[in-house]
Design a protein around this motif. Structure first.
Motif, PDB file in Angstrom:
ATOM      1  N   ASN A 143      -0.698   2.909   9.180  1.00  0.00           N
ATOM      2  CA  ASN A 143       0.024   4.124   8.819  1.00  0.00           C
ATOM      3  C   ASN A 143       0.726   3.937   7.474  1.00  0.00           C
ATOM      4  N   LEU A 144       0.301   4.718   6.501  1.00  0.00           N
ATOM      5  CA  LEU A 144       0.874   4.622   5.165  1.00  0.00           C
ATOM      6  C   LEU A 144       1.835   5.771   4.910  1.00  0.00           C
ATOM      7  N   GLU A 145       2.903   5.485   4.173  1.00  0.00           N
ATOM      8  CA  GLU A 145       3.864   6.516   3.791  1.00  0.00           C
ATOM      9  C   GLU A 145       4.350   6.200   2.383  1.00  0.00           C
ATOM     10  N   ASN A 146       3.905   6.997   1.443  1.00  0.00           N
ATOM     11  CA  ASN A 146       4.207   6.735   0.031  1.00  0.00           C
ATOM     12  C   ASN A 146       5.697   6.526  -0.221  1.00  0.00           C
ATOM     13  N   ASP A 168       9.018   4.989  -6.446  1.00  0.00           N
ATOM     14  CA  ASP A 168       9.504   6.309  -6.870  1.00  0.00           C
ATOM     15  C   ASP A 168       8.392   7.243  -7.329  1.00  0.00           C
ATOM     16  N   ILE A 169       7.243   6.691  -7.736  1.00  0.00           N
ATOM     17  CA  ILE A 169       6.143   7.558  -8.182  1.00  0.00           C
ATOM     18  C   ILE A 169       4.895   7.406  -7.313  1.00  0.00           C
ATOM     19  N   ALA A 170       5.008   6.644  -6.230  1.00  0.00           N
ATOM     20  CA  ALA A 170       3.854   6.399  -5.362  1.00  0.00           C
ATOM     21  C   ALA A 170       3.315   7.701  -4.774  1.00  0.00           C
ATOM     22  N   GLY A 171       1.996   7.855  -4.803  1.00  0.00           N
ATOM     23  CA  GLY A 171       1.346   9.029  -4.229  1.00  0.00           C
ATOM     24  C   GLY A 171       1.303  10.237  -5.132  1.00  0.00           C
ATOM     25  N   MET A 200       0.806  -1.228   0.000  1.00  0.00           N
ATOM     26  CA  MET A 200       0.000   0.000   0.000  1.00  0.00           C
ATOM     27  C   MET A 200       0.834   1.270   0.000  1.00  0.00           C
ATOM     28  N   ASN A 201       2.147   1.156   0.211  1.00  0.00           N
ATOM     29  CA  ASN A 201       3.022   2.319   0.071  1.00  0.00           C
ATOM     30  C   ASN A 201       3.492   2.503  -1.369  1.00  0.00           C
ATOM     31  N   GLY A 202       3.063   1.601  -2.229  1.00  0.00           N
ATOM     32  CA  GLY A 202       3.416   1.683  -3.642  1.00  0.00           C
ATOM     33  C   GLY A 202       2.229   2.102  -4.492  1.00  0.00           C
ATOM     34  N   VAL A 261      -3.430   1.959  -9.094  1.00  0.00           N
ATOM     35  CA  VAL A 261      -3.785   1.351 -10.379  1.00  0.00           C
ATOM     36  C   VAL A 261      -5.033   0.476 -10.256  1.00  0.00           C
ATOM     37  N   ILE A 262      -5.262  -0.095  -9.082  1.00  0.00           N
ATOM     38  CA  ILE A 262      -6.491  -0.874  -8.861  1.00  0.00           C
ATOM     39  C   ILE A 262      -7.709   0.035  -8.977  1.00  0.00           C
TER      40      ILE A 262
END
Length: 349
Positions: free
Chosen positions: A87-90, A305-308, A17-19, A24-25
């Motif tokens: 806790n999510l962190e892109n 590298d492009i998450a978030g 989930m950090n990716g 894309v889903i």
């Protein structure tokens, strides 16, 4: 839940989930036309998926459910695999997030085994942060091979090219220890069967790449091609499978030789995946052939590298969904034809 015959239930594991997996889903299923051909079930947590949807400014409607018998057809269902907040962190490599990726994947696999979903499409995971006491697999494929029936094989598929692997996640230094006649015969037989049953190709033609540069150059650059690969292919050909090679890998794709075959078999990971991704990136699909259930995945990784940034292209994930549905339907048709060919041909029921 009453299921209509044409509405395929697509189970989706959330991935890391950090990716870019969740992005894309959700971008794929935001297109309501997708919901006309399938019903997605995302294995995660409804609150988290709703939060991610808002962060990407998407309009997809999320249907939270607690049990699989609550699936609403034609909606984006999210099964609550866990309840707690995360806790999510892109872009961050996080072992805790890896644990949730595996929770999602294992729950989806169980549902697939129990026929509660028709097919499984997996979002990318990171092979490093998924390792745990109860999960010591290099990725999705090895776990599925243990849980499902059959012999798993990584089969990269695209409309214009299909590439299967004799070995997948094996270090280069150990390759020669793994290549043997039994493995080659098993993998090529699996690929041939998949081409027939999953892709409706009658009498497929299969090309095989050599292990060494120039396929060993008559033993000058390694003996494996002459002593193992060639005799194996001759034996397979005599069994009725149209297999050819071994071909020198360095010029096979650049010269467009691959276009003369229904599939290409590479000896190791990069030998097959570098040309495949070069020719199909953004539209390629990773299909786990050889198992009794259908699983596909996009041909890319977590994209930290492009998450978030809301710039991830959902094309490969969408193709993974399409491919899973097509393969599922092809298998049903193949089984109907082969299980009772006389009754089918005569029109009797």
């Amino acid at each position: 839940m009453v299921k209509h015959s044409e509405n395929i239930i697509v189970g989706v594991s959330i991935g890391d989930m950090n990716g870019i997996g969740p992005e894309v889903i959700l971008k794929t299923f935001e297109d309501t036309r997708m919901l006309e051909i399938c019903t997605p079930v995302i294995f995660a947590n409804a609150k988290i998926v709703s939060f991610l949807k808002k962060s990407y400014n998407l309009n997809a409607f999320i249907q939270g459910i607690d049990k699989l018998d609550q699936i609403v057809l034609g909606k984006i269902n999210v099964l609550n695999v866990w309840r707690e907040g995360v806790n999510l962190e892109n872009g961050k490599l996080d072992e805790e997030i890896g644990k949730y990726a595996i929770k999602s994947f294992q729950a989806a696999t169980t549902a697939l085994k129990n026929n509660q979903i028709d097919v499984l499409v997996t979002a990318p995971i990171n092979k490093y942060n998924i390792q745990a006491e109860d999960y010591k697999f290099a990725g999705h494929t090895d776990y599925l091979n243990e849980q499902l029936e059959g012999d798993a094989l990584m089969f990269m598929i695209h409309e214009d090219i299909k590439v299967g692997l004799i070995t997948d996640h094996v270090p280069i230094a150990e390759l020669s220890k793994h290549i043997n006649s039994k493995l080659i015969e098993k993998k090529i037989t699996t690929i041939n069967r998949s081409l027939v049953a999953d892709f409706k190709i009658n009498k497929p033609k299969i090309a095989v790449l050599g292990l060494n540069p120039h396929s060993g150059d008559n033993g000058v650059i390694g003996k494996e091609d002459d002593e193992i690969v060639k005799p194996s292919l001759e034996k397979i050909f005599k069994s009725g499978i149209q297999v050819f090679g071994p071909f020198s890998a360095d010029s096979f794709f650049g010269s467009n030789q691959y276009k003369n075959y229904d599939a290409v078999v590479a000896m190791y990971h990069d030998q097959g995946l570098i040309p495949f991704k070069t020719l199909s990136f953004g539209e390629g699909v990773n299909f786990t052939a050889g198992l009794n259930k259908v699983r596909t995945s996009p041909d890319h990784g977590t994209g930290f590298d492009i998450a978030g940034k809301n710039i991830a292209n959902e094309g490969s994930f969408r193709e993974a969904v399409y491919s899973a549905i097509d393969i599922y339907k092809n298998r049903i048709e193949y089984n109907e034809l082969t299980n009772n060919p006389l009754k089918k041909a005569s029109g009797k029921v």
